[in-house]
Design a protein around this motif. Sequence first.
Motif, PDB file in Angstrom:
ATOM      1  N   THR A  60      -7.567   8.614  -3.538  1.00  0.00           N
ATOM      2  CA  THR A  60      -7.578   8.031  -2.199  1.00  0.00           C
ATOM      3  C   THR A  60      -8.997   7.780  -1.712  1.00  0.00           C
ATOM      4  OG1 THR A  60      -5.476   9.078  -1.616  1.00  0.00           O
ATOM      5  CG2 THR A  60      -6.870   8.379   0.198  1.00  0.00           C
ATOM      6  N   GLN A  64       0.835  -1.210   0.000  1.00  0.00           N
ATOM      7  CA  GLN A  64       0.000   0.000   0.000  1.00  0.00           C
ATOM      8  C   GLN A  64       0.872   1.265   0.000  1.00  0.00           C
ATOM      9  OE1 GLN A  64      -3.299   2.439   2.719  1.00  0.00           O
ATOM     10  NE2 GLN A  64      -2.603   0.403   3.369  1.00  0.00           N
ATOM     11  N   ASN A 113     -10.858   4.264  -1.900  1.00  0.00           N
ATOM     12  CA  ASN A 113     -10.613   3.087  -1.062  1.00  0.00           C
ATOM     13  C   ASN A 113     -11.891   2.590  -0.398  1.00  0.00           C
ATOM     14  OD1 ASN A 113     -10.993   4.690   1.335  1.00  0.00           O
ATOM     15  ND2 ASN A 113      -8.817   5.159   1.389  1.00  0.00           N
ATOM     16  N   GLN A 139      -4.851   1.968  -3.155  1.00  0.00           N
ATOM     17  CA  GLN A 139      -6.199   1.881  -2.575  1.00  0.00           C
ATOM     18  C   GLN A 139      -6.751   0.457  -2.670  1.00  0.00           C
ATOM     19  OE1 GLN A 139      -6.539   4.679  -1.029  1.00  0.00           O
ATOM     20  NE2 GLN A 139      -4.765   5.295  -2.265  1.00  0.00           N
ATOM     21  N   PHE A 163       1.698   4.005  -2.797  1.00  0.00           N
ATOM     22  CA  PHE A 163       1.144   5.310  -2.460  1.00  0.00           C
ATOM     23  C   PHE A 163       2.203   6.404  -2.524  1.00  0.00           C
ATOM     24  CE2 PHE A 163      -0.314   8.518   0.689  1.00  0.00           C
ATOM     25  CZ  PHE A 163      -1.500   8.884   0.049  1.00  0.00           C
ATOM     26  N   TYR A 188      -5.215  -1.406   0.112  1.00  0.00           N
ATOM     27  CA  TYR A 188      -5.875  -1.004   1.361  1.00  0.00           C
ATOM     28  C   TYR A 188      -7.173  -1.800   1.531  1.00  0.00           C
ATOM     29  CZ  TYR A 188      -8.904   1.690   4.440  1.00  0.00           C
ATOM     30  OH  TYR A 188      -9.782   2.056   5.434  1.00  0.00           O
ATOM     31  N   VAL A 194      -1.171   5.192  -7.253  1.00  0.00           N
ATOM     32  CA  VAL A 194      -2.022   5.617  -6.138  1.00  0.00           C
ATOM     33  C   VAL A 194      -3.296   4.761  -6.107  1.00  0.00           C
ATOM     34  CG1 VAL A 194      -3.357   7.517  -5.139  1.00  0.00           C
ATOM     35  CG2 VAL A 194      -1.119   7.962  -6.160  1.00  0.00           C
TER      36      VAL A 194
END
Length: 321
Positions: A116, A96, A119, A179, A100, A182, A175
Amino acid sequence: MNKKINLTDIRVVMFLAGVCCFLWGSATPAIKTGYRLFQIDSSDTSSILLFAGTRFFLAGILVIAWHSLTSRKWIFPPRGSALAIVQLALSQTILQYVFFYVGLSHATGVHGAIITGTNVFFSILFASLVFRYETLNVRKIAGCLLGFAGIVIVNLAGAGSEGLFDVSFLGEGFVLLAQIFYAVSSALVKKYSGQFDVVTLSGYQFMLGGLALMAIGAGLGGTLAGATGSSAYVLLLYMGFLSAVAYTLWGVLLKYNPVSRVTVFGFMIPVFGVLLSAVFLGESSQALSWNVLAALILVSLGIFVVNTSEKPEKKDGTEGK
């Protein structure tokens, strides 16, 4: 005897999730301040990863030390938990944050903040369609759309459209991948929380993931030697603390509630980030702007809609194997 806190009570969920989102929101100004105090350039990816790894390793130590203190004995990883710890460290901390931080170095802040916010979508989709912990219904989809609309407004209002659609795989693509990892980690926490103590898992996956990030950063030539006084280390300690508290509380909430009920509060993180950045980074013009207030309303509506599902969801997390 003291009554136990009902972790499925929506008021309790709202308060604890709000604490988590506030702490995570404070990470944005904390990270930016940390870069300044440690004299880390935004393009110095290796030092950024070393900085992140140190933060998470410290978070792991804090979690296990506190858990051991309250248990009056040192808490070791439970037997049979090695795979769970490795999977969580890989998805929640290593992959992650590698994607990121590298992605943010090649993407604009506006793009990063908007992506973001996805997520929450991914968390609910993975819980419903991949891990089958709960069902996907119209209210959850509508709540996600409302919340995401708030994130778009808080990040796009007042920004020019130039470059809005200029994206790259190394930037916005990374990015976005962060997510997804995540969301996978949230589902894994739900899965393993029925087998192992979620606080212990959180602490040891942080230590393992943090060590891995530190090794990657140091191996690529990263350094934290530019620290400008004790305030830099105090800030690093706070960042470890916020990660330890937020992820542990979040994991406990995921254990006792449907994934969607908890993760939808994630829409509050960018809003808190904007408000706290206004306070600590001097960006006060954004604090009470119409787009922030509109975002708060939309995010609140989204949270309300998701948490008023027609049927109660399974909470034991025993379906995934």
